[in-house]
Design a protein around this motif. Structure first.
Motif, PDB file in Angstrom:
ATOM      1  N   ASP A  55       0.806  -1.220   0.000  1.00  0.00           N
ATOM      2  CA  ASP A  55       0.000   0.000   0.000  1.00  0.00           C
ATOM      3  C   ASP A  55       0.836   1.266   0.000  1.00  0.00           C
ATOM      4  OD1 ASP A  55      -2.611  -1.285   0.240  1.00  0.00           O
ATOM      5  OD2 ASP A  55      -1.920  -1.886   2.225  1.00  0.00           O
ATOM      6  N   VAL A  56       2.057   1.173   0.487  1.00  0.00           N
ATOM      7  CA  VAL A  56       2.905   2.347   0.660  1.00  0.00           C
ATOM      8  C   VAL A  56       4.355   1.960   0.415  1.00  0.00           C
ATOM      9  CG1 VAL A  56       3.080   1.963   3.152  1.00  0.00           C
ATOM     10  CG2 VAL A  56       3.469   4.235   2.240  1.00  0.00           C
ATOM     11  N   ILE A  57       5.130   2.910  -0.120  1.00  0.00           N
ATOM     12  CA  ILE A  57       6.555   2.688  -0.387  1.00  0.00           C
ATOM     13  C   ILE A  57       7.349   3.800   0.290  1.00  0.00           C
ATOM     14  CG2 ILE A  57       8.359   2.618  -2.175  1.00  0.00           C
ATOM     15  CD1 ILE A  57       6.211   1.551  -4.110  1.00  0.00           C
ATOM     16  N   ASN A  58       8.387   3.409   1.003  1.00  0.00           N
ATOM     17  CA  ASN A  58       9.299   4.364   1.638  1.00  0.00           C
ATOM     18  C   ASN A  58      10.616   4.366   0.874  1.00  0.00           C
ATOM     19  OD1 ASN A  58       9.867   5.837   4.515  1.00  0.00           O
ATOM     20  ND2 ASN A  58      11.707   4.901   3.687  1.00  0.00           N
ATOM     21  N   ILE A  59      11.041   5.549   0.418  1.00  0.00           N
ATOM     22  CA  ILE A  59      12.346   5.691  -0.225  1.00  0.00           C
ATOM     23  C   ILE A  59      13.139   6.717   0.578  1.00  0.00           C
ATOM     24  CG2 ILE A  59      13.623   6.293  -2.314  1.00  0.00           C
ATOM     25  CD1 ILE A  59      11.171   5.538  -3.946  1.00  0.00           C
TER      26      ILE A  59
END
Length: 198
Positions: A55-59
């Protein structure tokens, strides 16, 4: 487990977390020997995370080059209602290259770090560059961050990379209360989350 992953696990302990190797490690300090390789890994990881159903991506990284395929990967996540949280820039020289992309894409949410005061409040952090695309701020030192390798000592510094997963965790928590239905228009979902965060 990385520092970034540890932060997500701390603030959203029931979130399912998947690590995608972007060709970086603690020894490179976000400065991979080949930018093209790093950008390619990042783009592929975005596609893979979306296809894996996240649902979510952290970069917690920034890049100095604007490659079309990275922009397309961010658009792919956006079109599939997967929100990418990424770090805002540091001042040039603070931690190597001043990251520019993917933070400036309209399909990502940009996070910066703020420093804590002795009275428990927060203030602007001088290491964080002014950036018009920054959406929100979060603490830059919720706990020990990455090694600085200054004079080969085992010292640590705060970082925007620590602020970003805190906001990512907040998104994970909102999904647990208001799960996606799979029918939301992409821009509506994206803008709604930005409003909630602000």
């Amino acid at each position: 487990m990385s520092v970034v992953t540890s932060l997500v696990a701390r603030y959203a302990p029931e979130a399912q977390i998947t690590l995608y190797n972007k060709g970086m490690d603690a020894n490179t300090m976000n400065e991979a020997p080949y930018d093209l390789l790093l950008d390619s890994f990042m783009a592929v990881s975005i596609y893979k995370a979306v296809q894996d159903g996240h649902d979510v991506i952290n970069i917690s990284a920034g890049l100095g080059n604007d490659f079309a395929y990275l922009k397309l990967a961010c658009r792919y996540a956006y079109d599939n209602n997967v929100i990418i949280f990424t770090t805002s820039p540091y001042y040039l020289g603070k931690l190597g290259l001043n990251p520019i992309f993917s933070v400036r894409y309209e399909t990502t949410v940009s996070i910066t770090g703020i420093k804590g005061r002795s009275d428990g409040t927060y203030d602007c952090w001088q290491a964080a560059a002014p950036e018009v695309t920054t959406t929100v701020s979060a603490p830059n030192a919720p706990f020990i961050a990455y090694q600085t390798y200054v004079d080969q000592k085992d010292e640590y510094d705060p970082g925007i990379s620590c602020a970003t997963p805190i906001v990512t965790s907040l998104r994970a928590l909102t999904i647990s209360v208001y799960p996606k239905l799979g029918i939301e228009p992409s821009r509506e979902c994206f803008e709604s989350i930005k409003r909630i965060l602000v």
